[in-house]
Design an enzyme around this catalytic site. Structure first.
Site, short mmCIF file in Angstrom:
data_model
loop_
_atom_site.label_atom_id
_atom_site.label_comp_id
_atom_site.label_asym_id
_atom_site.label_seq_id
_atom_site.Cartn_x
_atom_site.Cartn_y
_atom_site.Cartn_z
CG HIS A 58 -26.50 8.17 10.06
ND1 HIS A 58 -27.32 8.34 11.14
CD2 HIS A 58 -26.79 6.94 9.57
CE1 HIS A 58 -28.08 7.26 11.31
NE2 HIS A 58 -27.78 6.38 10.37
CG ASP A 150 -31.30 4.65 11.85
OD1 ASP A 150 -31.59 3.47 11.79
OD2 ASP A 150 -30.16 5.09 11.55
CG ASP A 303 -27.44 2.91 7.97
OD1 ASP A 303 -27.33 4.02 8.51
OD2 ASP A 303 -27.49 1.85 8.61
#
Ligand code: DOR
Ligand code: ZN
Length: 425
Positions: A58, A150, A303
């Site tokens: 991210h 996501d 992640d």
């Protein structure tokens, strides 16, 4: 272009050799190489790995540049040994159009620290109601091949089926955040003994497993590629094992934190440990580690989820889920797997590069290969100081822990992005 001579380095754990890097590729390997014009990097005691590839990052730009930017996240990635990252679509605006994915892709090129491959959203605004412009994102300059909502699950089975059908035409992938939302309403942590003790609403393992079971059946029916994000339970591993045995085109990732940390951390009420899916149990960790060794789980993905202080340093219930990962992933992998260099190269570089179709990445440093590689000092130990991280955020669960391994240098197409453990730009 410059030339670099890395001397006496162990390539993926093999016997020491020299590597000559010139014009963006590995020009030569062998002992006793000489190149008067090359900058020498002493590789004694270091291990050269193909540059790491993160399928799940991210970067928060556009929209939350206070938490991370494409540039700061790229720098964190390079410092962690990465040469490519796939940027998740839950930005603001959401990366659900050709315009936004091209913007992220362009920002990645401008930063020039890692290859940034945007992931496109599956549904408009991640709302789970209408398919986004998957074809336009695929045809854009960003050449998107992986689509994911996501942060949210594509919960509607009809929409999931349509998405799988749509991407089949160009061999795209739907990457699912497997969480049946009706089973996780109000959930704060893993549902089990610890949640009962703490009186926090639980996120049951079956909320993940039910979606994976459904989606491997849908992927099998359609004949498309499915990827499962951040697998966190022993039951999920069993569903994946059966699906793979049947030949379903499914791949799966596990995060460093799900390989190391348990739900007991929630007892601290420190929101740094709040993450989706939640930290699970020692039984789950054992199953995830075994699955990673066997290949039922294909890759480690970070992640990496940076969050601003005000979104994280508050009451557990109000804190955003997610933790930093890029700058610590290799150390956690070393801690968990030990010096199994070939396995680390496979799970953190070769396999993710293959899945994402990043042809320049995931190659062992051999003559002719693009010089995307990282040098690790396996003997070093370092204590994680959040203030020293390159990420704009501070939400690492490993603060003040001493971890094995240190990234000494990273090369992207033959140019160093990290040297002496420091970012070059
Ligand atoms: O913990 C998480 N954080 N899990 C997700 O699925 C999304 C991510 C985020 O964007 O912060
Ligand atoms: Zn997720």
């Amino acid at each position: 272009m410059s030339a670099y001579l890395i001397t006496n380095v162990s390539v993926v754990g093999g016997a020491p050799t020299d590597l000559l890097i010139r014009d963006g590729v590995v020009a030569e390997t062998g002992t006793g190489l000489a190149a008067p014009d090359a900058t020498v990097v002493d590789g004694t005691g270091l291990v050269a790995l193909p540059g790491l590839v993160d399928l799940h990052t991210h970067l928060r730009e556009p929209g939350r540049e206070d938490a991370e930017t494409v540039e700061s996240g790229s720098r964190a990635a390079a410092l962690g040994g990465y040469t490519a990252v796939c940027a998740m679509a839950n930005t603001s605006p959401v990366a659900d159009t050709a315009g936004v994915v091209e913007q992220v892709w362009r920002l990645g090129r401008e930063a020039g620290l890692v290859d940034v491959q945007p992931i496109g959203a599956v549904t408009v605004g991640l709302a789970g109601e209408r398919l986004a412009e998957l074809g336009a994102m695929a045809d854009s300059a960003a050449r998107v091949r992986i689509f994911s909502d996501d942060g949210h699950c594509v919960a509607d089975p009809r929409l999931m089926r349509r998405a799988l059908e749509y991407v089949k035409a160009f061999d795209g992938i739907i990457a699912q955040h497997a969480e049946e939302p009706r089973l996780t309403e109000g959930a704060q942590m893993h549902e089990g003994e610890v949640s009962t003790r703490l009186g926090l609403t639980g996120w049951p393992a079956v909320a993940e497993e039910a979606i994976i079971a459904r989606d491997v059946l849908l992927a099998e029916h359609v004949g498309s590629r499915l990827h499962i994000c951040h697998v966190s339970t022993a039951g999920s591993v069993e569903v994946l094992r059966q699906a793979k045995a049947r030949g379903v085109r499914v791949t799966a990732e596990v995060t460093p934190h799900h390989l190391l940390l348990t739900d007991e951390k929630a007892a601290t009420y420190d929101p740094v440990y709040k993450v989706n899916p939640p930290l699970r149990t020692t039984t789950d960790i054992a199953a995830l580690r075994a699955a990673l060794a066997e290949g039922v789980i294909d890759i480690i993905a970070t992640d990496h989820a940076p969050h601003a202080v005000e979104d994280k340093e508050c009451e557990w219930a109000y804190a955003r889920p997610g933790m930093l990962g890029l700058e610590t992933a290799l150390s956690i992998a070393l801690d968990v797997l030990g010096p199994q260099w070939d396995l680390i190269a496979e799970r953190m570089s070769r396999a993710p590069a293959r899945i994402a179709g990043l042809a320049d990445h995931g190659h062992a440093p051999a003559p002719g290969a693009p010089a995307n590689l990282t040098l690790v000092d396996p003997a070093a130990r370092r204590t994680i100081e959040p203030a020293e991280l390159a990420s704009r955020s501070r939400n690492t669960p490993y603060a003040r822990m001493t971890l094995p391994g240190r990234i000494v240098a990273t090369f992207l197409r033959g140019e160093p992005t990290v040297l002496d453990g420091k970012a070059v730009k």
